[in-house]
Write a protein that holds these residues in place. Structure first.
Motif, PDB file in Angstrom:
ATOM      1  N   TRP A  15     -10.674   6.911  51.374  1.00  0.00           N
ATOM      2  CA  TRP A  15      -9.824   7.187  52.534  1.00  0.00           C
ATOM      3  C   TRP A  15      -8.513   6.431  52.389  1.00  0.00           C
ATOM      4  N   SER A  16      -7.544   6.827  53.203  1.00  0.00           N
ATOM      5  CA  SER A  16      -6.264   6.112  53.258  1.00  0.00           C
ATOM      6  C   SER A  16      -5.724   6.269  54.668  1.00  0.00           C
ATOM      7  N   ASP A  17      -5.344   5.152  55.304  1.00  0.00           N
ATOM      8  CA  ASP A  17      -4.814   5.229  56.675  1.00  0.00           C
ATOM      9  C   ASP A  17      -3.296   5.201  56.646  1.00  0.00           C
ATOM     10  N   LEU A  52      -5.119  -4.889  53.574  1.00  0.00           N
ATOM     11  CA  LEU A  52      -3.902  -5.595  53.154  1.00  0.00           C
ATOM     12  C   LEU A  52      -2.649  -4.736  53.285  1.00  0.00           C
ATOM     13  N   SER A  53      -2.798  -3.429  53.107  1.00  0.00           N
ATOM     14  CA  SER A  53      -1.628  -2.534  53.208  1.00  0.00           C
ATOM     15  C   SER A  53      -1.574  -1.891  54.590  1.00  0.00           C
ATOM     16  N   LYS A  54      -2.556  -2.235  55.438  1.00  0.00           N
ATOM     17  CA  LYS A  54      -2.654  -1.596  56.760  1.00  0.00           C
ATOM     18  C   LYS A  54      -2.490  -2.684  57.824  1.00  0.00           C
ATOM     19  N   ALA A  65     -16.164  -8.396  37.046  1.00  0.00           N
ATOM     20  CA  ALA A  65     -15.659  -7.624  38.194  1.00  0.00           C
ATOM     21  C   ALA A  65     -14.261  -8.128  38.538  1.00  0.00           C
ATOM     22  N   THR A  66     -13.378  -8.063  37.533  1.00  0.00           N
ATOM     23  CA  THR A  66     -12.061  -8.698  37.686  1.00  0.00           C
ATOM     24  C   THR A  66     -10.986  -7.771  38.252  1.00  0.00           C
ATOM     25  N   GLY A  67     -11.343  -6.530  38.556  1.00  0.00           N
ATOM     26  CA  GLY A  67     -10.401  -5.666  39.275  1.00  0.00           C
ATOM     27  C   GLY A  67      -9.162  -5.316  38.472  1.00  0.00           C
ATOM     28  N   HIS A  70     -11.666   3.023  43.907  1.00  0.00           N
ATOM     29  CA  HIS A  70     -11.902   3.180  45.343  1.00  0.00           C
ATOM     30  C   HIS A  70     -13.067   2.320  45.808  1.00  0.00           C
ATOM     31  N   TRP A  71     -12.955   1.918  47.059  1.00  0.00           N
ATOM     32  CA  TRP A  71     -13.869   0.989  47.711  1.00  0.00           C
ATOM     33  C   TRP A  71     -15.325   1.435  47.628  1.00  0.00           C
ATOM     34  N   SER A  72     -15.629   2.679  47.997  1.00  0.00           N
ATOM     35  CA  SER A  72     -17.043   3.063  48.092  1.00  0.00           C
ATOM     36  C   SER A  72     -17.695   3.179  46.711  1.00  0.00           C
ATOM     37  N   ASN A  73     -16.874   3.357  45.677  1.00  0.00           N
ATOM     38  CA  ASN A  73     -17.417   3.381  44.320  1.00  0.00           C
ATOM     39  C   ASN A  73     -18.054   2.040  43.948  1.00  0.00           C
ATOM     40  N   VAL A  74     -17.477   0.963  44.469  1.00  0.00           N
ATOM     41  CA  VAL A  74     -18.016  -0.373  44.166  1.00  0.00           C
ATOM     42  C   VAL A  74     -19.444  -0.481  44.706  1.00  0.00           C
ATOM     43  N   ALA A  75     -19.615  -0.024  45.936  1.00  0.00           N
ATOM     44  CA  ALA A  75     -20.942  -0.104  46.558  1.00  0.00           C
ATOM     45  C   ALA A  75     -21.952   0.740  45.773  1.00  0.00           C
TER      46      ALA A  75
END
Ligand SMILES: Cc1cc2nc3c(=O)[nH]c(=O)nc-3n(C[C@H](O)[C@H](O)[C@H](O)COP(=O)(O)OP(=O)(O)OC[C@H]3O[C@@H](n4cnc5c(N)ncnc54)[C@H](O)[C@@H]3O)c2cc1C
Length: 408
Positions: free
Chosen positions: A338-340, A62-64, A124-126, A308-313
């Motif tokens: 990560w961040s692009d 969304l930010s990329k 899991a409401t973020g 962070h994304w991978s923490n969810v997994a």
């Protein structure tokens, strides 16, 4: 079982494969848990309740790409196509916010008044993006958390001349990079001495500043935004040092707070996120939480919320077997995100902290590699445009190797 993991004895050996699971939240965590439950042969009802009208989608783009690519399709960001939910008998209740939970009766209430019973409830409401309450209600002021917000920003960025980004965290820095790609002038305002300083320390923050300045971003550090002025639409931003910046776009990237307002009065323990043990169990039986909204107890016994994304997994991998009465996998997890930003992928492995000793071992003026030292051991690695070298450090970080091992 990972050290300190507690599996509620009432579950172990019990056949939970037919339990009715209600998941509140329609993001990565919700989608992952539903998918993994089905993969683990859970046959009971699964219902995903989301306040968004969209299928669960991925937020990192969304930010990329979503913000700066010429065109894209919503299907590019959906986590699973609609057929996946149909084929796996996962009911989606989209556009339907949960407004309350009754942990005694094992029910949740939806915005339209419907009550939904559960055997297990997964929250899991973020997060909800923070806004600046003193900013006036003007067109041109944006936050970025959802697909719709990303689309709204994209629409205005197409004709914007100059943007002020309030806050140089990961989202602020990524939005700066995307807007520069669209040829929008960008002023990035950050009260700390450098972007990302509170996460990665000022030394790496300075390398991030350098990257943005090389791309034409006007990075202003050590200063905040005092006022936004305009007539119906943003026209000017006044900084805390009195400087005035003409702008037609303002993006507020000052962090987010856990989406827990709807849990008020539920009795669930909430303290900067839903308080969970180290397998995702909350303070109420059969209520679990994961993802950005959840504060899990970590291996050292501290409560920690990770955005962070991978923490969810990783959390889904632990929670799903526990839900089914099984033991969670034994694994040493090295945190990663990560961040692009432009062509540079910033990657962080391990748990670097702002006050660690930072050893910058490579720096070509744009790309860099740095090891973080704490108490003599390798606490983490941060690379900008150095993917292979970042990943190579994983075993040293996992082993808590002395810093001398990696510095050579
Ligand atoms: C713009 C952006 C870029 C990112 N980039 C990166 C990156 O590059 N690298 C990285 O590691 N991480 C990144 N992240 C973080 C990553 O996307 C999150 O860690 C991840 O999305 C968390 O998933 P989640 O399911 O916990 O929460 P979310 O994805 O936020 O999903 C929560 C869902 O619950 C819904 N909801 C909230 N309240 C209710 C309610 N009461 N009833 C029903 N539904 C509700 C929300 O609307 C939302 O759909 C980024 C995040 C954003 C916003």
């Amino acid at each position: 079982m990972p050290a300190g993991h507690r599996v509620r004895t009432v579950f172990v050996g019990e056949d939970r494969t037919q339990a009715k699971v209600v998941i509140v939240g329609g993001g990565l965590a919700a989608s992952r848990v539903a998918e993994q439950l089905r993969r683990a042969e859970h046959t009971g009802e699964i219902v995903i309740v989301s306040d968004e009208v969209h299928l669960p989608y991925d937020r990192p783009p969304l930010s990329k790409d979503v913000l700066h690519k010429d065109s894209h399709d919503f299907a590019d960001v959906t986590l699973k196509p609609r057929e996946f939910y149909d084929e796996n008998n996962i009911t989606l209740r989209l556009g339907s916010a949960a407004t309350a939970v009754n942990t005694e009766a094992s029910t949740i209430t939806l915005a339209d008044g419907t009550e939904l019973g559960y055997d297990d409830l997964i929250i899991a409401t973020g997060l909800v993006p923070r806004r600046v309450p003193s900013f006036p209600d003007l067109a041109g002021i944006h936050v970025l958390r959802s697909y719709d917000e990303s689309q709204a920003l994209r629409r205005e960025a197409g004709s914007a001349r100059r943007a002020v980004i309030v806050g140089a965290g990961f989202i602020g820095c990524e939005v700066a990079a995307s807007l520069r790609t669209l040829n929008v002038e960008v002023v990035l305002v950050e009260p700390q001495p450098e972007p990302l300083a509170s996460v990665l320390g000022a030394q790496i923050g300075a390398l991030v500043t350098r990257l943005h300045r090389a791309e034409g971003v006007d990075v202003r550090t050590g200063v905040g935004v005092a006022e936004v002025l305009g007539d119906g639409k943003v026209q000017k931003v006044v900084l805390s040092d009195g400087t005035e910046v003409e702008a037609d776009l303002v993006v507020v990237g000052i962090g987010s707070r856990p989406a827990t307002d709807w849990l008020e009065g539920s009795g669930l323990a909430v303290d900067n996120g839903i308080v969970c043990d180290n397998v995702g169990a909350t303070s109420a039986p059969h209520v679990w939480a994961l993802g950005d909204v959840a504060s899990w107890r970590d291996a050292t016994g501290h409560q920690a919320r990770v955005e962070h994304w991978s923490n969810v997994a990783e959390q889904a991998r632990v929670l799903v077997p526990v839900l089914l009465g099984q033991e969670p996998p034994e694994a040493v997890v090295v945190p990663y995100f990560w961040s692009d930003q432009y062509d540079v992928k910033i990657q962080c492995l391990g748990e670097p902290e702002a006050d660690d000793i930072v050893h910058v071992v490579e720096d070509d003026g744009r790309k860099f590699l740095a090891y973080y030292e704490r108490d003599g051991v390798v606490a983490g690695v941060v690379g900008g445009g150095m993917p292979g070298k970042v990943m190579k450090a994983r075993s040293k970080i996992a082993a808590g190797a002395p810093i001398s091992d990696i510095l050579g």
